[in-house]
Every structure is written in structure tokens, then in C-alpha cells.
Design a protein around this motif. Structure first.
Motif, PDB file in Angstrom:
ATOM      1  N   ASP A 195       5.230   0.758  10.967  1.00 47.48           N
ATOM      2  CA  ASP A 195       4.714   1.865  10.164  1.00 47.48           C
ATOM      3  C   ASP A 195       3.483   1.451   9.360  1.00 47.48           C
ATOM      4  N   VAL A 196       3.506   0.235   8.805  1.00 52.51           N
ATOM      5  CA  VAL A 196       2.343  -0.261   8.069  1.00 52.51           C
ATOM      6  C   VAL A 196       1.175  -0.440   9.031  1.00 52.51           C
ATOM      7  N   ALA A 197       1.462  -0.978  10.209  1.00 54.91           N
ATOM      8  CA  ALA A 197       0.413  -1.192  11.205  1.00 54.91           C
ATOM      9  C   ALA A 197      -0.250   0.114  11.609  1.00 54.91           C
ATOM     10  N   GLN A 198       0.559   1.159  11.745  1.00 52.19           N
ATOM     11  CA  GLN A 198       0.009   2.464  12.143  1.00 52.19           C
ATOM     12  C   GLN A 198      -0.913   3.029  11.068  1.00 52.19           C
ATOM     13  N   ALA A 199      -0.667   2.665   9.811  1.00 48.22           N
ATOM     14  CA  ALA A 199      -1.498   3.176   8.715  1.00 48.22           C
ATOM     15  C   ALA A 199      -2.948   2.724   8.844  1.00 48.22           C
ATOM     16  N   ILE A 200      -3.162   1.588   9.543  1.00 43.39           N
ATOM     17  CA  ILE A 200      -4.537   1.109   9.767  1.00 43.39           C
ATOM     18  C   ILE A 200      -4.871   1.053  11.261  1.00 43.39           C
TER      19      ILE A 200
END
Length: 296
Positions: free
Chosen positions: A205-210
Motif C-alpha cells: 500500500d505504501v509502495a502504491q502511494a508513490i
């Protein structure tokens, strides 16, 4: 969200910038500026990110930042929204390394202050009696005449230099020289983490944010911050736990849950890993220290 480059513009009567921020005016994104900064937290608490450091801050804390050291302070909501005398308040002093002129800084009597300003590139947290003395000077400077402001700034730096009552904040390995794309991505990661650390966070989810894959994100974050995202998340959670331990009357299970831990044993383990104390010992040590201050 990109990191902000801020530059203070002093008024015609001063060679540096000093001002008071209150409430929502204390908010700032992950940012840096070419000036040195002396920051007094008069009334607020929360979590700060300074270089590669993550940890709590509280009322009375005093910091000195060198040029271009990225930082941000996440103030607790209540200090931003209050409109009474308990509203959050900070005093900010921004000044160039050569505010007094290159010739002045080259004088042998001033060399300790010049060294202090170079040392502050890692960020310094001022402590002890030095913190109290310099905090009083910084607060008084708000109402000083322009010439007295300049003299008192020099006096404050001289006091810090003479006593050496400070701790380094960021690590030697931290490299602030990242480009605007990197800064924007890192700020997005910080914002996501602070908005969600109290619940379960999946790396994907954090990776998708960037807009990155999970594995690319993990490599990227470690390259730019010299730590893993899991370590960073632990520091954010434990930093918040430290504040709750000393300022709230919650029990250990409530604090662990408020910081994103559903397993109390895991909370204790990570807390001790980071602070070298278990949560109860941390609270007792803080309370004992505060009691001793009252006896002095």
C-alpha cells in the motif's frame, strides 16, 4: 507532495528572521532552507522528522538546525486547533551562517561559534540548563529592538558553544542531497505513514502511494534514508508511544493499540529494541527525572 525549499526574507530593519507561530501556523511540510534555524517549542508536542531521525518532541524543546537539513514537526491536533492560552506556540529564528559578516566570523574569538554552526548540519537538540537559558533569550528576542536581537542571537550561540549541552540528532550517514523527485516521494511516504501508523500498514500500500512495486519501494527507501521502511515505521510508532507514556494516563495495552500494535508482547519487544527500556521503566524514569528537577 514535494519537499519545500523555504527562504526567510528579513524585514528592512533586521538581517535575519525571527517570528512566533501559533496553532495551524506551526504546520510545515518536509522542508529545508539555506539558513540556520533555532527553534523553540514553547507549547506543543508530537513527532519530529529531522534528517534520518524520527522521535517525539515536547514543550520546552530547543533545536538548532544547520543549512539545508530537511525537517518537519507533526504537532498534536489539539495544539493546532485550540484558540485559548493553551494553543500551540513556537519561536523560530532563521539566520545565515555569515549574518555577522565573513570578517567577523574569521576572528579567533568567534571560531567556536563558527564550528558550532558547521556542527549543526546534523541538527542539535539543546538540553540542560543551556536549554533553559537559550529558550529565555529566544522568547525575549521577539520584543527586542533590532540591534538587541542581533546581540542576543550571538549570545545564545555563545552559550550553546561554551557548555556543549546538546545531542546530535541526525546520523553522519544521512545525505540530504536528494533531488526534488526524491523529496516529493519521501514526503508522500511520510504523510501516508503518519496518517496510518495507528493501524496495520502493508508495504504494497505504501509502495502504491508513490507508484512503485513493493520490492522497488523497499530498495528505494533504504537507499534514500539508510534504513528500512519497517524500521522507520517502528520509530514513528514508538516515538508516539513515548509521548503517550509521559503525557497520558493510558495503560500499556491502550498505548500499544493506539500506536498500531495488536500484540502487547510485540509492542514491548519493539519498544525495548528502540529505547533500551520497557515501557513501564521508561515512564518511571521520566517521572523520576521530572521530580528531581522540582527539587533543584
Amino acid at each position: 507532495m514535494k519537499a519545500t525549499l523555504k527562504k526567510a526574507t528579513p524585514n528592512p530593519e533586521q538581517s535575519f528572521n525571527i517570528h512566533k507561530d501559533t496553532g495551524h501556523g506551526m504546520l510545515s511540510p518536509w522542508h529545508y532552507h539555506p539558513e540556520c534555524e533555532l527553534l523553540l517549542i514553547k507549547r506543543s508536542c508530537g513527532t519530529c522528522l529531522i534528517g534520518d531521525h524520527v522521535g517525539p518532541f515536547k514543550h520546552g524543546d530547543l533545536f538548532l538546525f544547520g543549512p539545508n537539513l530537511p525537517h518537519t514537526f507533526r504537532h498534536e491536533k489539539k495544539y493546532m486547533e485550540r484558540v485559548d492560552e493553551k494553543r500551540g506556540e513556537t519561536v523560530v529564528i532563521l539566520f545565515e551562517n555569515n549574518t555577522w559578516g565573513d570578517a567577523f566570523l574569521s576572528l579567533p574569538e568567534i571560531s567556536p561559534i563558527f564550528k558550532l554552526l558547521n556542527t549543526s548540519k546534523l541538527g542539535l537538540r539543546i538540553k540542560g540548563e543551556t536549554r533553559k537559558k537559550v529558550a529565555r533569550i529566544a522568547d525575549d528576542m521577539l520584543n527586542d529592538c533590532p540591534s538587541r536581537k542581533l546581540i542576543n542571537l550571538l549570545s545564545a550561540l555563545e552559550i550553546i558553544t561554551a557548555t556543549k549541552e546538546y545531542d546530535f540528532i541526525s546520523s553522519n550517514g544521512f545525505n540530504p542531497g536528494i533531488n526534488s523527485v526524491d523529496q516529493g516521494r519521501i514526503n508522500t511516504i511520510f504523510e501516508y505513514t503518519f496518517n496510518n501508523f495507528h493501524k496495520k500498514i502493508a508495504l504494497v500500500d505504501v509502495a502504491q502511494a508513490i507508484n512503485m512495486s513493493k520490492h522497488s519501494f523497499c530498495r528505494y527507501f533504504k537507499l534514500k534514508t539508510k534504513k528500512t521502511y519497517i524500521q522507520f515505521l517502528m520509530e514513528v510508532r514508538i516515538g508516539h508511544a513515548c509521548r503517550l507514556l509521559v503525557e497520558e494516563e493510558y495503560n500499556m495495552a491502550e498505548i500499544g493499540y493506539a500506536c498500531g500494535y495488536n500484540n502487547i508482547s510485540h509492542f514491548y519487544h519493539q519498544f525495548k529494541t528502540l529505547t533500551k527500556k520497557n515501557p513501564l521503566d521508561y515512564r518511571h524514569h521520566y517521572l523520576k527525572t521530572e521530580e528531581n528537577k522540582l527539587l533543584i
